[in-house]
Every structure is written in structure tokens, then in C-alpha cells.
Scaffold this motif. Sequence first.
Motif, PDB file in Angstrom:
ATOM      1  N   UNK A   7       0.985  -1.176   0.146  1.00  0.00           N
ATOM      2  CA  UNK A   7       0.093  -0.038   0.141  1.00  0.00           C
ATOM      3  C   UNK A   7       0.892   1.194   0.033  1.00  0.00           C
ATOM      4  N   UNK A   8       2.052   1.241   0.583  1.00  0.00           N
ATOM      5  CA  UNK A   8       2.798   2.488   0.651  1.00  0.00           C
ATOM      6  C   UNK A   8       3.486   2.618  -0.310  1.00  0.00           C
ATOM      7  N   UNK A   9       3.824   1.377  -1.179  1.00  0.00           N
ATOM      8  CA  UNK A   9       4.562   1.465  -2.289  1.00  0.00           C
ATOM      9  C   UNK A   9       3.470   2.184  -3.302  1.00  0.00           C
ATOM     10  N   UNK A  10       2.375   1.799  -3.335  1.00  0.00           N
ATOM     11  CA  UNK A  10       1.308   2.336  -4.135  1.00  0.00           C
ATOM     12  C   UNK A  10       1.360   3.930  -3.997  1.00  0.00           C
ATOM     13  N   UNK A  11       1.243   4.344  -2.715  1.00  0.00           N
ATOM     14  CA  UNK A  11       1.332   5.794  -2.198  1.00  0.00           C
ATOM     15  C   UNK A  11       2.528   6.465  -2.924  1.00  0.00           C
TER      16      UNK A  11
END
Length: 300
Positions: A121-125
Amino acid sequence: MSQSTGSAGADGETHRSGADDRLRADCARCFGLCCVAPAFAASADFAVDKPAGQPCRHLRTDFACDIHVDLRARGFPGCTVFDCHGAGQRVAQETFGGRDWRAAPETAPLMFDVFAVMRPLHELLWYLTEALALRPPAALREELAAALAETDRLAGGSPQELLAVDVETHRGEVNRLLSRTGDLARARGGAPGADRRGAVLVGRDLRRTDLRGANLRGAVLIGADLRGVDLTRADLTGADLRGAALDGADLTGALFLHQSQVDAARGDKLTRLPDRVTRPAHWSALSLTPRPAGRRPRRR
């Protein structure tokens, strides 16, 4: 870890990405989650086998690494390029309120499972923040902003809510937006380049290949020879650059280039990087390789 503070636009201009500290790993505020939660198999990237949920033998009681300065020399180069995009400290400090798994061992299994959801999820952010910095058309920008807000909402859930997230479905939805953004950026200033999405180019000599504006999303470029290559407007989302030779290459205008990709590659003092990317310290030990002779390929 990543020190990204800006992004290179499709025209090669560098501008602020808007990324904040939440998307930069802060190991001092984490509980060594990347050294415990994942499983690693002995390989060129990791010197020993390590089961999931078992602390690495080099993780100290204060959650620091006891061979941090010698990771490459000791056979752990994979550790030097791993980036949680700030997921570790968010799980540690926000999701679990600062309770570490050693002091509260009953939290360990749940915390490790949550970390496996938080990291993508943080990679997508990070990718969404970079996409917004490319100044897409208004309608697409609204979609990207909405996806950013939704991804952040999902990441802010309770442990149980995070475990219920369908990461792959959400990733697929976001990737469609990122792909559209990359395609538009690649075509800015001219026709987009070659489509090499997902191409397996392990060890290939690409010095004479025109990769300006190319789609290299997910391309496997392990050990590829990219010396002197111009990667302006090339979409490098998820491209595997481990061991790739970037001596003299121009990456100043590359799209979605992450610090970890550069850290995993080889380069020299002639390699041109965006301002937001730090030249890896280990590059200085490599001999400089001149640009290959001959004319640069022309776009037809």
C-alpha cells in the motif's frame, strides 16, 4: 533507504513530488520488521536462509543491524536496496501504537501479517505521488488524487481492517491509472518509444537500442548493459535493474525511477541521475566505463 524529495517530469524537468516523510523509511521508528517478517532464501542477495517471522541473526535487541556498514561485503546486498516506503514505521507507530513485538510477543504474528499488507500500500502511495508530479491532464489527475486518498485510507485501518484489504485487486486498479499516466508522459514531446513492458532482457547488450520514451514497466534488466543509453521518458515502473550497467547512462528524465532500483544497479561518475536520487556510495569503487562509440539511434 529512499531519500526521494522530488520527481523528474516527462520533459526531463525536475519538480517536487510532494512525497512526505511517511513514504521514506525511518528505521529508528520501526521494530526491524523487514528483518523479521519476510522469508529469505540463500542467494546472491541474501547470504542465508531465513524463515518468515524469524529475526535475522544480525538483528540486535535495539532493532538495529549489527553488520549494517558491511552488508554488501558480508553477502547481503538485497538488504541494502530493500525499501518499505515508510510502511515499517507506520505499522509500528500508528497501527500498533508503538508496542513492539519483543515487549509484547503476542502482537508478533499479527504485526508481521499487517506489515505484508502495509508495504505494498505504501509502495502504491509512492507511485501515485510520483504520478501526480508528472502533471497529468485534469481528469486523470482527479482520478489519481482519489486513488491516493483511498490507498491512504486503507493503510490507516486497524490491523483487522488491513488484513481484510484485497491488495491485488486494489493494486490492479491503481496500476491502470499509473500505466495511463506513464503512457501520456512517454508521449510528451513526441511519439512514445518501444513497448518493452515485462520484457526479459537479462544480460542483454542494449547500448545501441533507442529506449527514449520506452515502456519498461516490469522489464527484467538484470545484468543488462545500458552504458551510455538515454532513458529520458522511459517508464521504469518495477523494472529489475539488479546488476545492470548504467555507466554513462542518462536517467535524469526517467519515469517512476526509485532509489532502490539505482542502488541495485552499477554505475559511475558519468551516470546522470535525477536530483531526487542519490548516487550510491558503492558506485565510487567501480571503474569508469566510457560511453560506447558511434551515433545514438535516431527515432523513426
